[in-house]
Each structure stands twice: as structure tokens, then as C-alpha cells.
Design a protein around this motif. Structure first.
Motif, PDB file in Angstrom:
ATOM      1  N   UNK A 178       3.699   5.529   2.126  1.00  0.00           N
ATOM      2  CA  UNK A 178       2.555   4.662   2.375  1.00  0.00           C
ATOM      3  C   UNK A 178       1.588   5.414   3.296  1.00  0.00           C
ATOM      4  N   UNK A 179       0.549   5.988   2.722  1.00  0.00           N
ATOM      5  CA  UNK A 179      -0.388   6.812   3.486  1.00  0.00           C
ATOM      6  C   UNK A 179      -1.148   6.002   4.525  1.00  0.00           C
ATOM      7  N   UNK A 180      -1.557   4.788   4.172  1.00  0.00           N
ATOM      8  CA  UNK A 180      -2.315   3.959   5.115  1.00  0.00           C
ATOM      9  C   UNK A 180      -1.488   3.620   6.338  1.00  0.00           C
ATOM     10  N   UNK A 181      -0.214   3.276   6.109  1.00  0.00           N
ATOM     11  CA  UNK A 181       0.660   2.938   7.237  1.00  0.00           C
ATOM     12  C   UNK A 181       0.870   4.149   8.133  1.00  0.00           C
ATOM     13  N   UNK A 182       1.029   5.315   7.523  1.00  0.00           N
ATOM     14  CA  UNK A 182       1.228   6.539   8.303  1.00  0.00           C
ATOM     15  C   UNK A 182      -0.012   6.862   9.131  1.00  0.00           C
ATOM     16  N   UNK A 183      -1.176   6.710   8.519  1.00  0.00           N
ATOM     17  CA  UNK A 183      -2.430   6.987   9.231  1.00  0.00           C
ATOM     18  C   UNK A 183      -2.596   6.045  10.414  1.00  0.00           C
ATOM     19  N   UNK A 184      -2.291   4.761  10.197  1.00  0.00           N
ATOM     20  CA  UNK A 184      -2.398   3.776  11.276  1.00  0.00           C
ATOM     21  C   UNK A 184      -1.475   4.112  12.436  1.00  0.00           C
ATOM     22  N   UNK A 185      -0.339   4.717  12.119  1.00  0.00           N
ATOM     23  CA  UNK A 185       0.656   5.037  13.144  1.00  0.00           C
ATOM     24  C   UNK A 185       0.414   6.422  13.748  1.00  0.00           C
TER      25      UNK A 185
END
Length: 319
Positions: free
Chosen positions: A84-91
Motif C-alpha cells: 500500500x504505497x499511500x499508507x507507506x507514504x503517510x508513515x
């Protein structure tokens, strides 16, 4: 204290190339090997990981939100649909892939599938083995310079594919909303919109990534727009094509054939109607493979981790 690097899952006989990269890095690394299949298994194993090396195991939003120390997730391969790229970016977690390891192999495989269909090699081979020594089993075959090869996507692999196709005489066209007409002209390719390339291609080669917008990009509506003699080639990701719609189109002579290295579910179900069709070529997600490509893939995926744990930026960072 050693950095903990978790390998979520793997199908290699050994891990010597990864171990060599980590050993030569000058960093103290504890390399933990797992065979996770589910989110829960990844969560349990990755709890204290500073870095994650991933093949097929799901690294979902739920997994990523559970990570406490992870700085990078590196994936074997070009596609990152397991992460999940979006979740990784958010973190604030770097996600990296290896986009260039199989450029020659995949473009060669797409070319092999194109030529096998353009000269109907597989059909003729099967007919001869049945005792039918007659060129008419291949009718019709057309000259290459009378046909258009269209590509969906114009990244590294399709550009290399087109470089190999053009000297054979085929006309070439591409659809990629992120590439300008000028850039395509410089590559010697005609830019087309999606519906246009669907209608005009005699051979349509799929090279787009699997994202929400490309899931079932080739569906019943678009298959119905294709030429009756058209052949679709897919060396990208299976779910880009709606397989039920594809089987229907092939069974009803809406299009002429398909050559697939990837399928919606892998391995393909033995009761899939595609396996019973003489006008379908299927290979087992092998387009990426050569001995040299496999080594390059594994080394570069491990080097992504070394770069980030060393405080550097990996050249293959996506987030």
C-alpha cells in the motif's frame, strides 16, 4: 545494535546474493527469513523490522500501520501492487522496487509472443503434430509492414520492445497519458488515445502497471472495439484484462487470439476455458526470467535496503 531486515517470503533455492550484499555493506544486519502468506503473519514477523524485503506477501495498510521501526520496504520486481504505497507514504516509509532488471527479458518475451502469433508458429506446430501437414491451417497471415503493433504504456520495457519491433517492419503506436506526443515522435512512435489504439492495433501489447485505473482496462466493451483479426499480448499483470470477457471474445471470434504471460489468478485454474483454446498462448509468468536478470533483481532489491539503512536515498525510491 544490528539492523533487523525481514524477508517476508521467497521462492529462491538460497539467499546467497542478498546475503552477499548485506555482508559487503559494512552495516551490521540481522537477516530474518520468513515465509509469510497473510497480513497477520507479516505483522507478527515485521514488528521490530528496520527494513522489509518483499516478494508476494501482502504489505497492506493494516500491516504498515503496525510497523514501529521500518524505514524501507523493498520489493523484488517492477510492480508494487503487494504494497500500500499511500499508507507507506503517510508513515514516512520509503518503498522501492527494481524497475530495470528485466527490461531485456520482458521485451524479448513480448516480441517472442508477437512473432509466434504473427507467423502462427504455435498453431502450425500443433497442426503438424496432429498429422496435418498443410500451410492453410495458418490462413490468413499478413506481411508485417501491413500491420500495426500498439502498446499500452510507454515506460522502459515497451520502449525497448518497440525498438525491437520497428526493424521488422511493423507500424507502431502507443497510448500513455503521461508521455507527450513529442516524446513519442522522438521514439518513432505514433501517439494514440486509448479508444483509437484499441480500434487500430492488429497486435496490442499490454505494458501498464496494475493500479485502480488499469484494473480490467481491457474489458468487454474494449474487446468489442478491436479488429476481428486482432491479437492481445500481456506481459504486465493479469488483472489488467477481464479474463471472462477475453474468453467470450475469443470463443465468439470477436478477436483472433491472445498471448499471455500473466493471468488474473496465478497459477491459472486448470478449468479455465483459455487453456482449451488453440488460439491462446500462455506462459507461466516467465517473461522476466533469465539467470542474469534473477541475480540483478535480487542484488538491487537488497541494495535498496542498504542505501536507506546507510542514511542515503535509493535511486529506485517510489515514496
Amino acid at each position: 545494535m544490528a539492523f533487523k531486515v525481514l524477508l517476508t517470503d521467497y521462492e529462491f533455492e538460497n539467499l546467497k546474493y542478498e546475503e552477499e550484499v548485506f555482508a559487503e555493506s559494512g552495516i551490521d544486519i540481522e537477516f530474518i527469513k520468513a515465509q509469510c502468506k497473510t497480513e497477520d503473519e507479516v505483522i507478527e514477523q515485521a514488528k521490530y523490522a528496520d527494513a522489509i524485503l518483499n516478494q508476494y506477501a501482502p504489505v497492506s495498510r493494516r500491516v504498515i500501520e503496525s510497523l514501529e521501526h521500518t524505514k524501507i520496504i523493498s520489493r523484488y520486481g517492477v510492480g508494487v501492487n503487494t504494497i500500500d504505497l499511500n499508507a507507506a507514504k503517510e508513515k514516512g516509509i520509503t518503498v522501492a522496487n527494481v524497475p530495470d532488471y528485466g527490461m531485456e527479458e520482458v521485451s524479448n518475451h513480448a516480441l517472442a509472443l508477437l512473432l509466434a502469433w504473427a507467423r502462427k508458429v504455435t498453431i502450425l506446430n500443433n497442426e503438424v503434430k496432429k498429422g496435418n501437414w498443410d500451410f492453410k491451417a495458418s490462413v490468413p497471415i499478413h506481411r508485417f509492414n501491413e500491420q500495426t503493433v500498439g502498446v499500452l504504456g510507454l515506460g522502459r520495457i515497451p520502449r525497448r520492445f518497440i525498438e525491437k519491433v520497428k526493424p521488422l517492419g511493423f507500424k507502431t503506436a502507443a497510448y500513455d497519458p503521461f508521455v507527450s506526443e513529442e516524446d513519442m515522435a522522438a521514439a518513432g512512435v505514433q501517439k494514440m488515445e486509448l479508444d483509437e489504439i484499441i480500434r487500430e492495433s492488429d497486435f496490442l501489447s499490454v505494458h501498464v502497471p496494475l493500479i485502480d485505473e488499469t484494473y480490467h482496462l481491457i474489458n468487454e466493451e474494449r474487446l468489442n472495439q478491436m479488429k476481428q483479426n486482432a491479437v492481445i499480448i500481456n506481459t504486465a499483470r493479469g488483472p489488467i484484462i477481464d479474463e471472462k470477457a477475453l474468453a467470450h471474445a475469443l470463443e465468439n471470434n470477436i478477436i483472433a487470439g491472445a498471448a499471455l504471460d500473466v493471468t488474473e489468478n496465478e497459477p491459472i485454474s486448470l478449468d479455465s476455458p483459455l487453456l482449451k483454446m488453440d488460439n491462446v498462448i500462455i506462459t507461466p509468468h516467465s517473461a522476466w526470467y533469465s539467470e542474469e536478470a534473477m541475480i540483478e533483481l535480487r542484488q538491487k532489491a537488497a541494495k535498496n535496503i542498504v542505501h536507506v539503512l546507510s542514511g542515503e536515498k535509493t535511486p529506485y525510491a517510489l515514496t
